[in-house]
Design an enzyme around this catalytic site. Structure first.
Site, short mmCIF file in Angstrom:
data_model
loop_
_atom_site.label_atom_id
_atom_site.label_comp_id
_atom_site.label_asym_id
_atom_site.label_seq_id
_atom_site.Cartn_x
_atom_site.Cartn_y
_atom_site.Cartn_z
N ALA A 1 0.95 -1.42 -0.35
CA ALA A 1 -0.08 0.22 -0.01
C ALA A 1 0.48 1.71 -0.02
O ALA A 1 0.19 2.66 0.09
CB ALA A 1 -0.88 -0.22 1.27
N ALA A 2 1.89 0.84 -0.25
CA ALA A 2 3.05 2.24 -0.09
C ALA A 2 3.11 3.70 -0.98
O ALA A 2 2.22 4.59 -0.88
CB ALA A 2 4.45 2.01 0.13
N GLY A 3 3.04 3.59 -1.89
CA GLY A 3 2.82 4.13 -3.25
C GLY A 3 0.86 4.69 -2.73
O GLY A 3 0.57 5.59 -3.12
N ASP A 4 0.07 3.50 -2.77
CA ASP A 4 -1.59 4.48 -2.73
C ASP A 4 -1.49 5.52 -1.76
O ASP A 4 -2.27 6.26 -1.33
CB ASP A 4 -1.77 3.30 -2.49
#
Length: 300
Positions: free
Chosen positions: A247-250
């Site tokens: 979920a890092a990019g989101d």
């Protein structure tokens, strides 16, 4: 002002493994769970948890997943008035996560593949009073282009996350005020690997030239490189222990949009984005990993 998200809504099916399998290999799993996901929905939850009024525009199937996905967004405080059910299955993502937090993902579009002109028409209404539009590439590209064009016509900041990696039509670049690829996505767009800071800077400059706006190249644990009208800036990441990077990019994009929605200057919005991305990797899952406003402020 509000954040509007135009994009995918999936049900994630997550298997945790000691290590990711090689092609043709079967490995034993340690656990399995389902959880709401989709890059669009993830970014909507990220922005909402950070305090931004958030509206989601997209599609779910007319199956049991569809009901759960829409209810889950509403429970997070996301406005789902522009989320509609379409005949057939909802989008799903099959995710494997290893002991180091690295992952592989297979996405089946389902209802997301039906996003088109009708959804863009609903988006136009949702853009009233909006500060930023978040876009990704898990819905058909013609709809993404039309959504970006609608936002630009209304003076709404367009933040494009070019993920998953795929070629972009030339007409989309100048419609993006901010483009936020990670190293793999940036490499796919510019045609050379980002094997060091010099390559990252070169990629950032090229992407900024295509958009005319800002390019933020997300470099994971190293931080982010920003290329904009003021020049090139490297922003270091917050040091954390990664559990799950899915979920890092989101979280990064949701944090960036929420900060801009709150009226913060770009430099401070970038710190919000980095902090949100850092916090998200410290816990498993996608939407469940998104930090709250209080957690973000504590890290900052």
């Amino acid at each position: 002002m509000a954040v509007v998200v135009f994009g995918s809504i999936n049900m994630d099916m997550v298997a945790r493994v000691a290590r990711l399998p090689r092609p043709g290999e079967t490995v034993p799993g340690e656990s399995f769970a389902t959880a709401p996901g989709g890059k669009g929905a993830n970014q909507a939850v990220a922005a909402a948890r950070l305090g931004a009024p958030t509206r989601m525009v997209g599609r779910v199937g007319d199956d049991v997943f569809g009901v759960a996905l829409r209810d889950g967004l509403a429970a997070e405080g996301v406005d789902t008035a522009a989320v509609v059910a379409t005949p057939g299955p909802s989008g799903v993502a099959a995710i494997s996560v290893d002991a180091a937090g690295e992952n592989t993902i297979v996405v089946v579009p389902g209802a997301n593949g039906a996003v088109g002109a009708e959804d863009v028409a609903r988006l136009e209404a949702a853009l009233v009073g909006a500060r930023a539009l978040l876009l990704q590439l898990e819905v058909p590209l013609p709809a993404v282009v039309a959504a970006a064009r609608a936002a630009r016509a209304r003076g709404v900041t367009v933040i494009l996350d070019p993920a998953p990696a795929r070629p972009l039509p030339a007409e989309l670049y100048p419609l993006a005020d901010i483009i936020t690829p990670n190293a793999i996505e940036a490499a796919a767009l510019v045609g050379f690997p980002l094997d060091g800071e010099a390559a990252a800077r070169r990629a950032g400059r090229e992407l900024r030239g295509r958009t005319g706006g800002a390019a933020i190249v997300k470099l994971g644990a190293r931080g982010a490189l920003v290329c904009d009208a003021t020049g090139e800036t490297f922003a270091p990441a917050f040091p954390v222990t990664a559990v799950d990077t899915v979920a890092a990019g989101d979280a990064f994009n949701g944090g960036l949009a929420a900060a801009l929605c709150a009226g913060l200057p770009f430099a401070q919005a970038l710190r919000w984005a980095l902090a949100a991305g850092a916090l998200a990797v410290t816990r498993p899952g996608a939407q469940t990993a998104m930090p709250t406003h209080a957690e973000l402020l504590a890290l900052l």
